[in-house]
Design a protein around this motif. Structure first.
Motif, PDB file in Angstrom:
ATOM      1  N   ASN A   1     -23.336  81.720  66.517  1.00 47.74           N
ATOM      2  CA  ASN A   1     -22.351  82.197  65.655  1.00 47.74           C
ATOM      3  C   ASN A   1     -21.790  81.436  65.747  1.00 47.74           C
ATOM      4  N   GLY A   2     -21.726  80.242  66.748  1.00 49.14           N
ATOM      5  CA  GLY A   2     -19.789  79.066  66.950  1.00 49.14           C
ATOM      6  C   GLY A   2     -21.099  78.090  66.240  1.00 49.14           C
TER       7      GLY A   2
ATOM      8  N   SER B   1     -11.683  77.933  81.294  1.00 51.93           N
ATOM      9  CA  SER B   1     -12.254  78.795  81.870  1.00 51.93           C
ATOM     10  C   SER B   1     -12.246  80.260  80.762  1.00 51.93           C
ATOM     11  N   LEU B   2     -12.748  79.539  79.439  1.00 48.50           N
ATOM     12  CA  LEU B   2     -12.905  80.041  78.561  1.00 48.50           C
ATOM     13  C   LEU B   2     -13.939  80.482  79.065  1.00 48.50           C
TER      14      LEU B   2
ATOM     15  N   ASP C   1      -8.497  85.194  86.357  1.00 48.02           N
ATOM     16  CA  ASP C   1     -10.220  85.048  85.722  1.00 48.02           C
ATOM     17  C   ASP C   1     -11.063  84.784  87.030  1.00 48.02           C
TER      18      ASP C   1
ATOM     19  N   THR D   1     -12.983  94.320  85.538  1.00 43.38           N
ATOM     20  CA  THR D   1     -13.122  92.883  85.902  1.00 43.38           C
ATOM     21  C   THR D   1     -13.165  92.372  84.086  1.00 43.38           C
ATOM     22  N   PHE D   2     -13.369  93.195  83.321  1.00 46.30           N
ATOM     23  CA  PHE D   2     -14.117  92.804  81.805  1.00 46.30           C
ATOM     24  C   PHE D   2     -13.023  93.447  80.831  1.00 46.30           C
ATOM     25  N   PHE D   3     -13.504  95.123  80.043  1.00 38.25           N
ATOM     26  CA  PHE D   3     -12.365  95.469  79.425  1.00 38.25           C
ATOM     27  C   PHE D   3     -11.161  96.062  79.985  1.00 38.25           C
TER      28      PHE D   3
ATOM     29  N   PRO E   1     -26.316  85.582  70.329  1.00 35.91           N
ATOM     30  CA  PRO E   1     -25.755  85.988  69.339  1.00 35.91           C
ATOM     31  C   PRO E   1     -24.015  85.554  68.839  1.00 35.91           C
ATOM     32  N   GLY E   2     -23.975  85.439  70.230  1.00 32.06           N
ATOM     33  CA  GLY E   2     -21.917  84.451  70.131  1.00 32.06           C
ATOM     34  C   GLY E   2     -22.234  83.385  70.164  1.00 32.06           C
ATOM     35  N   ILE E   3     -23.175  82.475  70.901  1.00 32.28           N
ATOM     36  CA  ILE E   3     -23.191  80.932  70.694  1.00 32.28           C
ATOM     37  C   ILE E   3     -23.663  80.562  69.188  1.00 32.28           C
TER      38      ILE E   3
ATOM     39  N   LEU F   1     -27.109  88.569  75.257  1.00 34.38           N
ATOM     40  CA  LEU F   1     -25.673  89.135  75.384  1.00 34.38           C
ATOM     41  C   LEU F   1     -25.370  87.551  74.596  1.00 34.38           C
TER      42      LEU F   1
ATOM     43  N   ASN G   1     -14.772  83.044  81.552  1.00 32.43           N
ATOM     44  CA  ASN G   1     -14.186  84.229  81.257  1.00 32.43           C
ATOM     45  C   ASN G   1     -15.088  85.611  80.129  1.00 32.43           C
ATOM     46  N   SER G   2     -15.387  84.381  79.162  1.00 28.74           N
ATOM     47  CA  SER G   2     -15.387  85.397  78.008  1.00 28.74           C
ATOM     48  C   SER G   2     -17.467  85.032  77.748  1.00 28.74           C
ATOM     49  N   TYR G   3     -17.902  84.636  78.667  1.00 27.58           N
ATOM     50  CA  TYR G   3     -19.911  84.067  78.802  1.00 27.58           C
ATOM     51  C   TYR G   3     -20.026  84.418  80.164  1.00 27.58           C
TER      52      TYR G   3
END
Lengths: 412, 357
Positions: free
Chosen positions: B294-295, B45-46, B174, B246-248, B290-292, B287, B49-51
């Motif tokens: 970063n992780g 689910s992470l 979700d 659905t997101f913000f 950057p997050g990936i 989109l 809903n966030s990717y």
């Protein structure tokens, strides 16, 4: 084949490491999703360094309730979707206390935190009406709201004029977007109530051109100028004030004015500049001295020592002292492990807490999640910050009127 | 071998204008569609809903921009402003009590009207001048949003979105949000796939290549440009509304700032102008990477036990991400879509083309 077995061995080691950490007891964690690379970098490095130092210090002294604490710092680049990603990821790892230090990200996380029942700390950022605990159960903007700060500035001016504001003119120079516009309503109400004249001077973003604004200020001759700007804009403003021969001591800044800005203005040139603040400036603070002695003198600090000589470091110490104190209270009252509910109770049991003289005393209740919103005015004397008032929170009825009006809209 | 061409003959126009001329493409698309349908059951689910969810909605939005920039060849720097119009008008409609189905359409139509109104003025100029005019539109929208509490809603200009409900069904999970985003993205994709083979699509391409040449052929270039702006604005409006719904869950001006406009344009350019699959890749890169990254960097430095201070740690992913964009555009200036196209072309008659060389 050999390579393959080696790779397998490494993999299993990694796997083992993951499992072994899971087997240990869960420490109390704070999720610090900060903008460390874009718009808020004027403050986030100092604040996160303070958080890490404080966590180290607490762990050296045996943690909270005998368990170590942990702060997890991640970058979200001031992008709402990355903030949400950080929140979702860390909350699955058992984190239930978050801080974003970014208004857009705080706004984006707020509906989720309210839904999931996780604590969103948002000192100094985000929507101000979140101090209304009856509406925003899980949001704790501990520290002053911009409304409260502006009201306290007016109270200070009133003090200067012996309680009579009837022939006083106050200018308000602000960034022309929600951050700067927020205090306008309060100032207008107070101007009616106290009878001072209010002049508004919007500054277009990013604040690098203020020539028109300050020449207008020179013509209007306000007695004081309350300023709602950040970072480099203070430096531009001080140059324009010099050019227009406006004395520096008319300048009363929002809390976002730090030693870097002072250095850029020039230590001598900045003499007389004032700012509202909820933390004590300078390094003459018990907690700061302790961190220096225990960490930095032994080379154990979480970053360069220069960053600690900044008021935003003190701001960070204040924010995280409150968070850890609440955890301590929660652990005392309901034992380990700390849960969101017990942590919430811990926050709401804070009473007159000032982290040993570091900041304005904070009293959080179920209704007031802002902790009272006390600030004081400090003046730069060329070397250090000199307090001009006690910790005050003035016109609370007016401020709460605006808070209630605004928070009622959220419930609709 | 992978793309079996034997027996595929197009003997008439209808057959030649199919969406998928090679069965393998159709099968691959069907396979990906099925994965998309099954995603809530196979993806944690992470990541859902966030990717996945923001990825799909932004892809729909990027496809809309691709319509006006990739197909009709009009540079647009105010796309986020158009999304904001859609988002705010549908939330206001929904708060007013209009059912969400209609609220979304109202959002789309308002965007469409405002977007094409602006295009009326903007299209009197071309090229870089048009780009600047659309940028002006972005700033006008930003100003309107931050100066009218009636639109942007109370404290810190944030507007709460009511609970999304479609076909009488409240959507709160979700999985539900994911399917809404998935449905919208599929709808836009089907529209864009079909656009290629219609007269409208061909007219847009003609306008893009040379607008006065198109005029000589009898294509009214001004009319088609306006049409492209109106259609893309509709897609932008609905995407913006769904992004908030659905997101913000809450609309704020920062979500639709000039930086976002430039980001969407980057998605389209990195993905490939006029490429549908490219939009998917482009959005993923701009989109999500950057997050990936970063992780990854954080895990790596933790795993290796390195003591890097948090600020440096935050800047390394940015450097990697920037380098990635430059490298990709150096390898293939036409974007990720073309990169995929190259691989597909290579595999098309593989291994038989090896004999020729």
């Amino acid at each position: 084949m050999k390579k393959f077995t080696k790779a397998l061995a490494v993999l299993s080691m990694f796997g083992g490491a993951v499992f072994s950490t899971q087997a240990l007891a869960e420490p109390f964690k704070i999720g610090i999703c900060y903008d460390l690379s874009k718009a808020y970098t004027f403050a986030t490095p100092q604040v996160s360094q303070a958080a890490m130092d404080l966590a180290k210090l607490i762990n050296m002294k045996g943690g909270i309730g005998g368990e170590p604490v942990e702060v997890i710092v991640r970058d979200h680049g001031n992008e709402p979707q990355r903030g949400i990603e950080c929140y979702s990821k860390l909350s699955r790892e058992g984190v239930f206390v978050f801080d974003t230090l970014s208004t857009p990200v705080s706004l984006a996380i707020l509906p989720r935190a309210m839904e999931d029942g996780r604590i969103l700390m948002q000192s100094l950022v985000g929507r101000g009406d979140a101090v209304d605990g009856t509406v925003f159960d899980w949001v704790y903007p501990i520290g002053p709201t911009y409304w409260g700060q502006a009201a306290n500035d007016v109270a200070y001016i009133k003090q200067l004029h012996d309680g009579d504001l009837s022939d006083v003119k106050v200018g308000f120079v602000y960034f022309d977007y929600p951050f700067g516009q927020e205090p306008i309503e309060i100032l207008e109400t107070l101007s009616e109530k106290e009878g001072f004249e209010l002049e508004l001077y919007p500054v277009p973003l990013p604040g690098s051109d203020q020539a028109g604004v300050w020449s207008k200020v020179r013509r209007d001759k306000p007695d004081h100028v309350i300023v709602w700007m950040l970072g480099g804009a203070h430096v531009v403003a001080s140059k324009e004030m010099k050019r227009n021969r406006i004395p520096m001591d008319k300048y009363i800044s929002v809390n976002w004015l730090n030693e870097v800005d002072i250095a850029n203005i020039g230590k001598e040139a900045a003499k007389g500049i004032k700012r509202g603040t909820n933390v004590v400036g300078g390094q003459d603070i018990a907690l700061y001295q302790e961190i220096m002695a225990e960490l930095y003198d032994k080379g154990e600090g979480s970053g360069p020592i220069e960053k600690t000589q900044d008021v935003f470091y003190n701001t960070g110490l204040a924010m995280y002292s409150i968070m850890f104190e609440a955890a301590r209270k929660a652990a005392e009252a309901e034992g380990l492990p700390i849960t969101p509910t017990s942590y919430k109770a811990g926050l709401e049991s804070l009473e007159g807490y000032d982290a040993n003289g570091l900041m304005a005393p904070v009293t959080v209740t179920a209704e007031d999640h802002g902790g009272g919103g006390k600030t004081r005015i400090e003046m730069w004397d060329g070397e250090t910050w000199v307090p001009q008032t006690d910790w005050i929170s003035a016109y609370t009825d007016v401020v709460w009127g605006v808070v209630k009006e605004s928070s009622a809209k959220y419930e609709q | 071998m992978f793309y079996r061409l034997s027996g595929v003959h197009h003997a008439n126009y209808v057959s030649d204008s199919r969406i998928f001329k090679v069965p393998a493409d159709r099968n691959l698309t069907a396979f990906i569609f099925l994965i998309g349908l099954a995603a809530p059951f196979i993806i944690p689910s992470l990541y859902l809903n966030s990717y996945m969810l923001p990825w799909l909605i932004w892809t729909a939005a990027a496809l809309g921009l691709n319509l006006v920039t990739g197909w009709a060849g009009q540079l647009h720097l105010g796309y986020a402003a158009v999304m904001a119009v859609g988002a705010y008008s549908s939330i206001h409609a929904a708060r007013f009590g209009v059912p969400w189905e209609f609220a979304l359409i109202i959002g789309g139509l308002t965007s469409s009207v405002i977007g094409s109104l602006f295009a009326f003025a903007a299209l009197r100029v071309k090229g870089l001048y048009l780009a600047l005019t659309t940028l002006a539109m972005q700033f006008v929208m930003d100003w309107v949003l931050t100066h009218s509490p009636a639109i942007s809603g109370g404290s810190h200009a944030s507007l709460q979105s009511p609970t999304l409900a479609l076909l009488g069904q409240e959507i709160t999970t979700d999985t539900g949000f994911y399917y809404v985003a998935f449905g919208w993205c599929v709808l836009v994709t089907i529209f864009m796939l079909n656009l290629k083979r219609t007269g409208l699509g061909r007219a847009l391409v003609a306008v893009r290549e040379k607008d006065f040449a198109a005029a000589i052929l009898g294509v009214n270039s001004f009319y088609y440009k306006i049409l492209a702006f109106a259609t893309s604005s509709f897609i932008a409006g609905v995407s913006g509304a769904l992004l908030v719904a659905t997101f913000f869950f809450l609309a704020a001006p920062e979500q639709f700032s000039v930086a976002v406009s430039i980001q969407v344009l980057a998605m389209v350019i990195v993905g490939g102008l006029g490429s549908i699959i490219g939009s998917y890749f482009g959005v993923a890169l701009i989109l999500l990477v950057p997050g990936i990254v970063n992780g990854l960097v954080v895990t790596l430095s933790d795993g290796l036990g390195m003591q890097i201070d948090v600020e440096t740690l935050a800047h390394i992913p940015n450097a990697v991400y920037g380098a990635l964009i430059v490298i990709i555009l150096l390898i293939e200036p036409l974007g990720l879509g073309k990169l995929y196209g190259n691989i597909r072309d290579y595999l098309m008659v593989w291994p038989f083309d090896q004999f020729k060389k």
